[in-house]
Design a protein around this motif. Structure first.
Motif, PDB file in Angstrom:
ATOM      1  N   THR A 209       2.360   1.704  -3.538  1.00 25.55           N
ATOM      2  CA  THR A 209       1.424   2.189  -4.546  1.00 25.55           C
ATOM      3  C   THR A 209       0.964   3.616  -4.267  1.00 25.55           C
ATOM      4  OG1 THR A 209      -0.336   1.024  -3.328  1.00 25.55           O
ATOM      5  CG2 THR A 209       0.609  -0.096  -5.229  1.00 25.55           C
ATOM      6  N   GLU A 210       0.783   3.970  -2.993  1.00 22.93           N
ATOM      7  CA  GLU A 210       0.368   5.331  -2.665  1.00 22.93           C
ATOM      8  C   GLU A 210       1.459   6.332  -3.047  1.00 22.93           C
ATOM      9  OE1 GLU A 210      -2.351   6.606  -1.703  1.00 22.93           O
ATOM     10  OE2 GLU A 210      -3.585   5.005  -0.861  1.00 22.93           O
TER      11      GLU A 210
ATOM     12  N   PHE B  82       0.816   6.774 -11.932  1.00 19.15           N
ATOM     13  CA  PHE B  82      -0.463   6.350 -12.492  1.00 19.15           C
ATOM     14  C   PHE B  82      -1.042   7.415 -13.423  1.00 19.15           C
ATOM     15  CE2 PHE B  82       0.023   3.615  -8.830  1.00 19.15           C
ATOM     16  CZ  PHE B  82      -0.406   2.388  -9.313  1.00 19.15           C
TER      17      PHE B  82
ATOM     18  N   SER C  43       1.768   6.648  -6.775  1.00 19.75           N
ATOM     19  CA  SER C  43       0.692   7.501  -7.277  1.00 19.75           C
ATOM     20  C   SER C  43       0.989   8.971  -7.007  1.00 19.75           C
ATOM     21  CB  SER C  43      -0.635   7.104  -6.624  1.00 19.75           C
ATOM     22  OG  SER C  43      -1.686   7.944  -7.023  1.00 19.75           O
TER      23      SER C  43
ATOM     24  N   SER D  84      10.100   5.937  -8.625  1.00 20.03           N
ATOM     25  CA  SER D  84       8.887   5.148  -8.412  1.00 20.03           C
ATOM     26  C   SER D  84       8.700   4.116  -9.518  1.00 20.03           C
ATOM     27  CB  SER D  84       7.665   6.065  -8.341  1.00 20.03           C
ATOM     28  OG  SER D  84       7.772   6.982  -7.275  1.00 20.03           O
TER      29      SER D  84
ATOM     30  N   LEU E  39      -0.370  -6.315  -8.125  1.00 19.25           N
ATOM     31  CA  LEU E  39      -0.335  -5.354  -7.017  1.00 19.25           C
ATOM     32  C   LEU E  39      -1.511  -5.490  -6.061  1.00 19.25           C
ATOM     33  CD1 LEU E  39       0.865  -2.178  -8.961  1.00 19.25           C
ATOM     34  CD2 LEU E  39       2.236  -3.686  -7.518  1.00 19.25           C
TER      35      LEU E  39
ATOM     36  N   SER F 189      -2.917  -4.800 -12.808  1.00 20.01           N
ATOM     37  CA  SER F 189      -2.785  -4.188 -11.491  1.00 20.01           C
ATOM     38  C   SER F 189      -3.277  -5.139 -10.403  1.00 20.01           C
ATOM     39  CB  SER F 189      -3.572  -2.878 -11.439  1.00 20.01           C
ATOM     40  OG  SER F 189      -3.665  -2.393 -10.118  1.00 20.01           O
TER      41      SER F 189
ATOM     42  N   THR G  46       0.836  -1.204   0.000  1.00 20.32           N
ATOM     43  CA  THR G  46       0.000   0.000   0.000  1.00 20.32           C
ATOM     44  C   THR G  46       0.869   1.251   0.000  1.00 20.32           C
ATOM     45  OG1 THR G  46      -1.772  -1.148   1.180  1.00 20.32           O
ATOM     46  CG2 THR G  46      -1.802   1.254   1.222  1.00 20.32           C
TER      47      THR G  46
ATOM     48  N   THR H 296      -5.255  -2.357  -4.561  1.00 12.21           N
ATOM     49  CA  THR H 296      -4.553  -1.345  -5.352  1.00 12.21           C
ATOM     50  C   THR H 296      -5.405  -0.914  -6.536  1.00 12.21           C
ATOM     51  OG1 THR H 296      -2.360  -2.146  -4.732  1.00 12.21           O
ATOM     52  CG2 THR H 296      -2.525  -0.918  -6.789  1.00 12.21           C
TER      53      THR H 296
ATOM     54  N   VAL I  70       8.674  -0.002  -8.914  1.00 13.23           N
ATOM     55  CA  VAL I  70       7.548  -0.850  -9.315  1.00 13.23           C
ATOM     56  C   VAL I  70       8.003  -1.882 -10.348  1.00 13.23           C
ATOM     57  CG1 VAL I  70       5.309  -0.878 -10.470  1.00 13.23           C
ATOM     58  CG2 VAL I  70       5.806   0.872  -8.748  1.00 13.23           C
TER      59      VAL I  70
END
Length: 392
Positions: A50-51, A59, A54, A207, A92, A88, A47, A96, A211
C-alpha cells in the motif's frame, strides 16, 4: 527519540526479557511464533504494497476519480468516500484506511472546499467498524480464524456477515445523520480540484495491476501472507528499477510490528500464569443473546481501556472453541474501539495523519460521538449474529 518510539522500544525490551528469563516458557514461545509469525508477515507485506502503491500515485488517481464521479454534488462524493473507506478496510485492512485513505479524502475535502472533519471521522469510524467481514480486514480476525482453524475465508465470512453488515451500515447512517446539514444536504456543491500529476505512469500501472490481482487472492483461501508477500516483491523490484529512491527500511511498519509482537509475548506470558481464569469469570459463558452481549461488552470496554489487540488476546481463551462466542468477541474489539484515542492502532495512526494535514479534532466530541455509535451499533451487531446463527 519520540515518546512513541520510547514506548515501542520499552515494549519490545520487556517482551525480550520475558522470553529470555523463561517467564514465557520456550514451548509456549515457539507455539506463539508459529501462530503469529504469518500474521505479522502479512502486516509487513500489505503495508509495503500500500505504501508503494501510494507512492506511485494510485490513491491520488483514485481521489481524482472520486471527485469526478461526484459530479460536484457533495452527497454523491460523500457516498463514494464512504464506499472507498469501507472497501479499503475490508480488503486491505483497517490500518491501510487509517494511514493512506485518510489523507486522500481529507485533502480532497480541503481542495474541494468541503468541511474535512466529517470525511476524517468517516475514515476512522469505518476503519474500525468495517473491519469484521474478512480475515485480512483486521489482525484480530486473522488470529480468530487461526484459532477456529477454518477451511477457508468463506467459512469465516459465513459466520460474521450479518454483524459485519451492521458494522458498516449503522455507522454510515449515524455519520450521515449527524453531518448532513454541514455537508450541505441535497443541494451541497463543490469545486472539482485539479488532477494530481503522475511522475511515472509505468509504476502507476504496475501498482494498479498488483492491487487488482491481490484483492481476489486475499480471499482465495491461500494463506494471506503468500499473495501479500508476492505483491510486495513485485513492487519492490519495479521501484528498484524505476525509482530506487523510494525504497527504504521505513516502508516496514516497525512500530506496528513492535507493538504487536511485544503485546503478543506479554499477554501470552500472562495467560500462561493464570490470567485467563480471571478473565473467564468476567466474560461469562454460553451462546444465549445475553451471554453474547456480555462478551461483546467486555471486549469493547477492554479495547477502549487497553487497546483492541491486547483486549482480544486476553479474552480469547474465554471464547476459544466456540465460533459464536469468538465472533461476539470480535464484534466488541473491532466495532467497539470508537471511544478512546488509543483503542486501536488505526485510530492513533489516523490522528497522526489528520493533525499533520492541519485538521483539528475535538477529543471530547470524538468520545461522545463514538460512545453513542458504540451503544447503538454493538447490540444490533450481536443481535444480527445471534439471529443469523439461529442460536438458542
Amino acid at each position: 527519540m519520540t515518546p512513541g518510539r520510547v514506548f515501542v522500544l520499552a515494549l519490545v525490551v520487556a517482551a525480550a526479557i520475558v522470553v529470555a528469563t523463561g517467564i514465557l516458557p520456550a514451548p509456549s514461545s515457539l507455539a506463539l511464533v508459529e501462530r503469529v509469525g504469518p500474521v505479522l508477515g502479512f502486516v509487513v507485506a500489505i503495508t509495503i504494497v500500500t505504501e508503494l502503491a501510494s507512492e506511485a500515485g494510485l490513491f491520488a488517481v483514485l481521489s481524482d476519480r472520486l471527485a469526478g464521479w461526484g459530479r460536484r454534488r457533495v452527497w454523491m462524493l460523500w457516498l463514494f468516500v464512504l464506499a472507498l473507506a469501507t472497501l479499503s478496510t475490508i480488503f486491505l485492512s483497517l490500518d491501510t484506511t487509517a494511514v493512506l485513505v485518510t489523507p486522500v479524502v481529507v485533502l480532497l475535502a480541503l481542495h474541494a472546499g468541503i468541511p474535512p472533519v466529517p470525511f476524517a471521522l468517516a475514515t476512522v469510524w469505518l476503519a474500525n467498524t468495517a473491519s469484521l467481514l474478512l480475515p485480512v480486514s483486521n489482525l484480530t480476525n486473522l488470529l480468530a480464524a487461526s484459532a477456529l482453524r477454518f477451511g477457508g475465508p468463506f467459512d469465516y465470512v459465513a459466520l460474521v456477515w450479518a454483524p459485519a453488515l451492521v458494522g458498516v451500515l449503522v455507522p454510515i447512517v449515524i455519520l450521515t445523520g449527524v453531518f448532513w446539514r454541514r455537508l450541505g444536504g441535497v443541494r451541497g456543491r463543490y469545486e472539482v480540484p485539479e488532477r494530481a500529476s503522475i511522475a511515472d505512469r509505468r509504476l502507476l500501472v504496475v501498482s494498479a495491476v498488483v492491487v487488482a490481482v491481490l484483492l481476489p487472492l486475499l480471499v482465495s483461501g491461500l494463506p494471506v501472507w503468500i499473495p501479500a508477500t508476492a505483491g510486495a516483491v513485485v513492487l519492490v523490484v519495479a521501484f528498484g528499477v524505476r525509482r530506487r529512491s523510494s525504497l527504504s527500511v521505513r516502508l516496514v511498519p516497525w512500530s506496528a510490528v513492535g507493538i504487536a509482537a511485544g503485546l503478543f509475548v506479554l499477554v501470552e506470558a500472562a495467560q500462561v500464569h493464570g490470567l485467563s481464569g480471571a478473565v473467564a469469570a468476567v466474560a461469562g459463558s454460553g451462546t444465549s443473546l445475553p451471554a453474547l452481549l456480555q462478551l461483546t461488552g467486555v471486549g469493547a470496554v477492554a479495547a477502549n481501556g487497553i487497546n483492541n489487540l491486547p483486549a482480544y488476546l486476553v479474552i480469547e481463551p474465554a471464547a476459544a472453541g466456540d465460533p459464536l462466542r469468538l465472533a461476539a468477541l470480535l464484534i466488541g474489539v473491532n466495532l467497539g474501539p470508537l471511544v478512546t484515542p488509543w483503542a486501536s492502532l488505526a485510530t492513533l495512526l489516523w490522528h497522526q495523519r489528520v493533525t499533520s494535514l492541519g485538521v483539528s479534532i475535538s477529543w471530547p466530541r470524538f468520545v461522545v460521538f463514538g460512545l453513542a455509535a458504540v451503544l447503538v451499533t454493538l447490540p444490533l451487531a450481536v443481535l444480527a449474529l445471534w439471529l443469523s446463527a439461529g442460536a438458542p
